[in-house]
Design a protein around this motif. Structure first.
Motif, PDB file in Angstrom:
ATOM      1  N   HIS A  59       0.879  -1.165   0.000  1.00  0.00           N
ATOM      2  CA  HIS A  59       0.000   0.000   0.000  1.00  0.00           C
ATOM      3  C   HIS A  59       0.917   1.215   0.000  1.00  0.00           C
ATOM      4  N   GLY A  60       1.001   1.885  -1.140  1.00  0.00           N
ATOM      5  CA  GLY A  60       1.928   2.990  -1.275  1.00  0.00           C
ATOM      6  C   GLY A  60       1.253   4.333  -1.409  1.00  0.00           C
ATOM      7  N   ARG A  61       2.077   5.367  -1.196  1.00  0.00           N
ATOM      8  CA  ARG A  61       1.619   6.759  -1.232  1.00  0.00           C
ATOM      9  C   ARG A  61       0.400   6.947  -0.328  1.00  0.00           C
ATOM     10  N   ILE A  62       0.438   6.299   0.814  1.00  0.00           N
ATOM     11  CA  ILE A  62      -0.722   6.363   1.709  1.00  0.00           C
ATOM     12  C   ILE A  62      -0.649   7.584   2.609  1.00  0.00           C
ATOM     13  N   THR A  63      -1.805   7.963   3.083  1.00  0.00           N
ATOM     14  CA  THR A  63      -1.920   9.048   4.049  1.00  0.00           C
ATOM     15  C   THR A  63      -2.594   8.494   5.294  1.00  0.00           C
ATOM     16  N   VAL A  64      -2.569   9.272   6.333  1.00  0.00           N
ATOM     17  CA  VAL A  64      -3.222   8.872   7.581  1.00  0.00           C
ATOM     18  C   VAL A  64      -4.704   8.572   7.335  1.00  0.00           C
ATOM     19  N   LYS A  65      -5.328   9.318   6.434  1.00  0.00           N
ATOM     20  CA  LYS A  65      -6.756   9.114   6.139  1.00  0.00           C
ATOM     21  C   LYS A  65      -7.029   7.746   5.508  1.00  0.00           C
ATOM     22  N   ASP A  66      -6.025   7.130   4.880  1.00  0.00           N
ATOM     23  CA  ASP A  66      -6.199   5.831   4.225  1.00  0.00           C
ATOM     24  C   ASP A  66      -6.212   4.661   5.213  1.00  0.00           C
ATOM     25  N   ILE A  67      -5.702   4.861   6.408  1.00  0.00           N
ATOM     26  CA  ILE A  67      -5.499   3.768   7.369  1.00  0.00           C
ATOM     27  C   ILE A  67      -6.791   3.015   7.693  1.00  0.00           C
ATOM     28  N   PRO A  68      -7.886   3.680   8.079  1.00  0.00           N
ATOM     29  CA  PRO A  68      -9.102   2.915   8.413  1.00  0.00           C
ATOM     30  C   PRO A  68      -9.590   2.041   7.252  1.00  0.00           C
ATOM     31  N   LYS A  69      -9.539   2.565   6.054  1.00  0.00           N
ATOM     32  CA  LYS A  69     -10.005   1.813   4.883  1.00  0.00           C
ATOM     33  C   LYS A  69      -9.112   0.584   4.640  1.00  0.00           C
ATOM     34  N   ILE A  70      -7.807   0.761   4.780  1.00  0.00           N
ATOM     35  CA  ILE A  70      -6.877  -0.358   4.588  1.00  0.00           C
ATOM     36  C   ILE A  70      -7.136  -1.431   5.644  1.00  0.00           C
ATOM     37  N   LEU A  71      -7.271  -1.030   6.900  1.00  0.00           N
ATOM     38  CA  LEU A  71      -7.499  -2.005   7.975  1.00  0.00           C
ATOM     39  C   LEU A  71      -8.809  -2.751   7.777  1.00  0.00           C
ATOM     40  N   LYS A  72      -9.836  -2.037   7.354  1.00  0.00           N
ATOM     41  CA  LYS A  72     -11.146  -2.659   7.168  1.00  0.00           C
ATOM     42  C   LYS A  72     -11.085  -3.789   6.145  1.00  0.00           C
ATOM     43  N   LYS A  73     -10.237  -3.617   5.141  1.00  0.00           N
ATOM     44  CA  LYS A  73     -10.085  -4.630   4.097  1.00  0.00           C
ATOM     45  C   LYS A  73      -9.616  -5.978   4.666  1.00  0.00           C
ATOM     46  N   TYR A  74      -8.860  -5.928   5.750  1.00  0.00           N
ATOM     47  CA  TYR A  74      -8.270  -7.148   6.310  1.00  0.00           C
ATOM     48  C   TYR A  74      -8.964  -7.648   7.569  1.00  0.00           C
ATOM     49  N   GLN A  75      -9.855  -6.860   8.123  1.00  0.00           N
ATOM     50  CA  GLN A  75     -10.525  -7.246   9.355  1.00  0.00           C
ATOM     51  C   GLN A  75     -11.530  -8.346   9.120  1.00  0.00           C
ATOM     52  N   THR A  76     -11.532  -9.314  10.014  1.00  0.00           N
ATOM     53  CA  THR A  76     -12.547 -10.360   9.993  1.00  0.00           C
ATOM     54  C   THR A  76     -13.556  -9.996  11.063  1.00  0.00           C
ATOM     55  N   THR A  77     -14.732  -9.653  10.620  1.00  0.00           N
ATOM     56  CA  THR A  77     -15.811  -9.310  11.541  1.00  0.00           C
ATOM     57  C   THR A  77     -16.991 -10.224  11.236  1.00  0.00           C
ATOM     58  N   PRO A  78     -17.955 -10.288  12.124  1.00  0.00           N
ATOM     59  CA  PRO A  78     -19.122 -11.136  11.841  1.00  0.00           C
ATOM     60  C   PRO A  78     -19.767 -10.810  10.501  1.00  0.00           C
ATOM     61  N   ALA A  79     -19.659  -9.558  10.049  1.00  0.00           N
ATOM     62  CA  ALA A  79     -20.294  -9.167   8.790  1.00  0.00           C
ATOM     63  C   ALA A  79     -19.595  -9.765   7.569  1.00  0.00           C
ATOM     64  N   ASN A  80     -18.260  -9.922   7.628  1.00  0.00           N
ATOM     65  CA  ASN A  80     -17.559 -10.445   6.453  1.00  0.00           C
ATOM     66  C   ASN A  80     -16.928 -11.819   6.698  1.00  0.00           C
ATOM     67  N   LYS A  81     -17.352 -12.455   7.779  1.00  0.00           N
ATOM     68  CA  LYS A  81     -16.860 -13.797   8.096  1.00  0.00           C
ATOM     69  C   LYS A  81     -17.762 -14.823   7.420  1.00  0.00           C
TER      70      LYS A  81
END
Length: 162
Positions: free
Chosen positions: A131-153
């Motif tokens: 994940h390149g040229r990222i900003t602080v604002k990109d962090i939540p979106k990037i993390l959400k992509k990898y999170q396993t939650t009941p909604a995407n499990k």
């Protein structure tokens, strides 16, 4: 499970300490305490010495890694492009510091000297994804992509009552 590894080593051979630690870590992804005790007994060195070796070399881990490993580049190009802010944002968002794993074992943050992707600085590596040229604002979106939650499990099979 790990005691099978001992079969390929000679008992009380101190020179096998590091190879045994490597083999055990390859099985578990880290060095569990019970395995360190078994190594201590097998090699014939005090447990404190086994811990000393395991903590001296940064290749060894005493705690399990998270499902997703986030490597934050702190090389020169990334440093100049404010990777410190990216690291801080990741730590704040996940509630952990570099070198730690979240309680739910979803994420581990590691700091690396260089990822080798200087042209897209600042860069982080999540598992095998750059994940390149990222900003602080990109962090939540990037993390959400990898999170396993009941909604995407994946749904578990339902039990049928008779």
């Amino acid at each position: 499970m790990h005691k099978q590894i001992f079969e390929s080593y000679k008992p009380l051979d101190r020179s096998s300490l590091i190879p045994l630690l490597q083999d055990i870590q390859n099985i578990y992804g880290y060095l569990p305490e019970n395995a360190l005790r078994d190594i201590s007994d097998f090699v014939g060195v005090p447990l404190s010495r086994v811990y000393g070796v395991a903590t001296f070399y940064n290749q060894f881990r005493l705690t399990p890694l998270g499902k997703n490993i986030i490597r934050v580049c702190r090389g020169t190009a990334c440093h100049v492009k404010n990777s410190a802010n990216i690291l801080y944002a990741l730590e704040s968002e996940l509630g952990i510091k570099a070198g730690e794993t979240t309680r739910d074992k979803q994420f581990t943050i590691e700091v690396v000297n260089c990822i080798g992707a200087c042209s897209i600085a600042p860069v982080i590596l999540v598992n095998d994804d750059y994940h390149g040229r990222i900003t602080v604002k990109d962090i939540p979106k990037i993390l959400k992509k990898y999170q396993t939650t009941p909604a995407n499990k994946k749904p578990e099979k339902a039990e049928v009552e008779e």
